[in-house]
Design an enzyme around this catalytic site. Structure first.
Site, mmCIF file in Angstrom:
data_model
loop_
_atom_site.group_PDB
_atom_site.id
_atom_site.type_symbol
_atom_site.label_atom_id
_atom_site.label_comp_id
_atom_site.label_asym_id
_atom_site.label_seq_id
_atom_site.Cartn_x
_atom_site.Cartn_y
_atom_site.Cartn_z
ATOM 1 C CE LYS A 244 -57.913 -27.432 -2.687
ATOM 2 N NZ LYS A 244 -57.870 -28.233 -3.930
HETATM 3 C C1 LIG Z 1 -58.473 -27.740 -5.116
HETATM 4 C C2 LIG Z 1 -57.979 -28.238 -6.427
HETATM 5 C C3 LIG Z 1 -58.265 -27.569 -7.641
HETATM 6 C C4 LIG Z 1 -59.161 -26.362 -7.711
HETATM 7 O O1 LIG Z 1 -58.607 -25.225 -7.103
HETATM 8 P P1 LIG Z 1 -59.535 -23.966 -6.705
HETATM 9 O O2 LIG Z 1 -58.677 -23.104 -5.882
HETATM 10 O O3 LIG Z 1 -60.671 -24.566 -5.899
HETATM 11 O O4 LIG Z 1 -60.015 -23.343 -7.954
HETATM 12 C C5 LIG Z 1 -57.692 -28.051 -8.820
HETATM 13 N N1 LIG Z 1 -56.917 -29.157 -8.808
HETATM 14 C C6 LIG Z 1 -56.621 -29.836 -7.676
HETATM 15 C C7 LIG Z 1 -55.772 -31.055 -7.756
HETATM 16 C C8 LIG Z 1 -57.133 -29.400 -6.436
HETATM 17 O O5 LIG Z 1 -56.847 -30.086 -5.315
#
Ligand SMILES: *Cc1c(COP(=O)(O)O)cnc(C)c1O
Length: 469
Positions: free
Chosen positions: A113
């Site tokens: 993120k």
């Molecule tokens: C947010 C997240 C996901 C999922 O991603 P999406 O965009 O919500 O599908 C997967 N793995 C980790 C470590 C995350 O922080």
């Protein structure tokens, strides 16, 4: 470039206009009126660019109301070695024959993120300054999103963050990461409750339109288009690293929850990036896998959502999914509205008549990974290659295995580093995950957090006292 809503009820808006909004006024999600096209000549001309320069080129295709020089300043401020201290910002790490990890977790919070949020922090500050505006981000987090937002927005002008988290329910590492921030514009509020109660308080306050407008409340959730656009960059980056000639195909496997990460892959593919398959991996919360297997979308209630060892994928409804459905339904807003009306009435909608298109037209396939799969995958990857992967990435590696093809690189998106999820690593390999050197003192730093009851009025009072108006 102008943006429209998946439900057809929004006048065309520019990038900066949709940047600061959440849902479109008609309840839909913003999308470009038409997607930019990536020709193979363009892609070839990008092979030697740095990550920041590639980001400028790609984001420049989606943003025409910020001058390119300014955009370049923003991408260089977001993507540099101070923010992403690893040897390569987005490394490609070969695992075994045909399978590599695309390393998206070299940023400050050790999860993918950061990739989009760091750009969001820069572009928020830029647009707010241009408009002489302020914004108070109000959010709820169970871990990854909140910390990525705080690290991206700490110390930024014009914006404050009020982040609600469930008291005592995040990992020690996640708590230390968030609560050790001492920046005046970052406010951590730990509520004596669970994540859903934090989320309910956010909804109550953001739903109070008078309060929302008086205090300039905003959000940084995963439906924000700027986050999706910033994620398109690393799909192109991954393709450029894994290929050496025009038109070569690559498949991506994506550990998924809210459908934000893999949606960016879909956008890149629609733009013309030579992507063979988009392999969607879920954990036991398999709402999306069920859709790609049956054509029926049936979100679950919070009570039906399991707490798993890949917690960032524990979702009951996939907030970005509507953007993909819009494409599936030939970009017809009336048909999208019908689906969401049906969902509100019956709790599901059925697109099984389109099932054959999911893979043939859009490249989508899906699979599920369980707790036992995660443990076994973490262990076998570690013994066979010496590489330690986190539980979410393990879901991706597990599901990808069924779709590896001769001659087509499979890139598994590494969505977090193992240090964040030490307990599961311990369970899988019998030893703890190494913590990066620069974070080893994190747990001993002083923490700053306001602990409160789950009470809307207490949270409101806190915002009133601390928000710049
Ligand atoms: C947010 C997240 C996901 C999922 O991603 P999406 O965009 O919500 O599908 C997967 N793995 C980790 C470590 C995350 O922080």
């Amino acid at each position: 470039m102008k943006y429209r809503s998946t439900r057809g009820g929004m006048a065309p808006l520019s990038f900066s206009d949709i940047l600061l909004e959440g849902l479109a006024p008609d309840g839909g999600l913003a999308l470009p009126e038409s997607l930019p096209v990536l020709t193979s000549a363009t892609l070839e001309s990008w092979r030697s660019l740095s990550y920041a320069d590639l980001a400028t080129e790609v984001l420049g295709l989606f943003i025409d109301d910020i001058p390119l020089d300014d955009l370049s300043r923003l991408t260089h401020a977001a993507y540099n070695s101070d923010v992403f201290p690893g040897a390569a910002m987005v490394p490609l790490k070969p695992l075994k024959k045909g399978v590599s990890l695309l390393g998206l977790s070299e940023g400050p919070t050790l999860a993918f993120k950061d990739m989009a949020m760091q750009f969001l922090g820069q572009v928020f500050e830029y647009v707010l300054e241009k408009r002489q505006a302020t914004l108070n981000i109000l959010g709820a987090t169970s871990g990854d999103t909140g910390s990525a937002a705080e690290y991206a927005l700490r110390g930024k002008g014009g914006v404050s963050v009020f982040m609600l988290s469930p008291h005592g329910r995040m990992s020690e590492f996640q708590r230390a990461q968030m609560y050790s921030l001492q920046d005046a514009n970052i406010h951590n509020i730990a509520l004596k409750g669970v994540f859903d109660e934090c989320q309910d308080i956010v909804k109550a306050l953001a739903g109070d339109l008078e309060f929302k407008s008086a205090y300039h409340l905003g959000a940084v959730n995963s439906i924000n288009w700027a986050r999706i656009a910033a994620q398109v960059v690393y799909y192109i980056w991954g393709w450029l690293r894994a290929t050496s000639a025009p038109g070569q195909q690559v498949s991506f496997a994506v550990p998924s929850g809210n459908f934000g990460n893999i949606l960016a892959g879909h956008i890149a593919r629609q733009m013309g990036l030579p992507v063979r398959r988009l392999v969607l991996a879920t954990n036991e919360n398999n709402v999306l896998e069920e859709f790609f297997r049956t054509g029926i979308y049936r979100p679950r209630s919070a009570a039906q959502t399991h707490a798993t060892s890949s917690p960032s994928m524990d979702i009951s409804r996939a907030s970005n999914f509507e953007r993909f459905v819009f494409d599936l339904l030939d970009q017809d807003p009336a048909r999208v509205r019908e689906c969401w009306d049906q969902l509100a009435k019956t709790g599901e909608f059925d697109l099984s008549h389109l099932l054959p298109l999911f893979e043939s037209r859009y490249g989508f396939v899906a699979g599920v990974s369980s707790h036992q799969d995660r443990l076994a995958t973490i262990k076998s990857v570690y013994t066979e290659t010496g590489v330690l992967i986190d539980p979410h990435t393990a879901d991706g590696v597990k599901v990808a295995a069924a779709y590896v093809e001769e001659g087509i690189p499979m890139l598994v998106l590494e969505t977090a580093l193992p240090a964040k999820f030490g307990e599961t690593i311990q369970e899988a390999i019998g030893q703890p995950a190494p913590v990066p050197v620069h974070l080893q003192s994190l747990a001993s730093l002083p923490q700053r957090v306001e602990v409160m009851d789950c009470n809307v009025e207490q949270v409101r009072d806190y915002i009133v006292k601390h928000a710049p108006r």
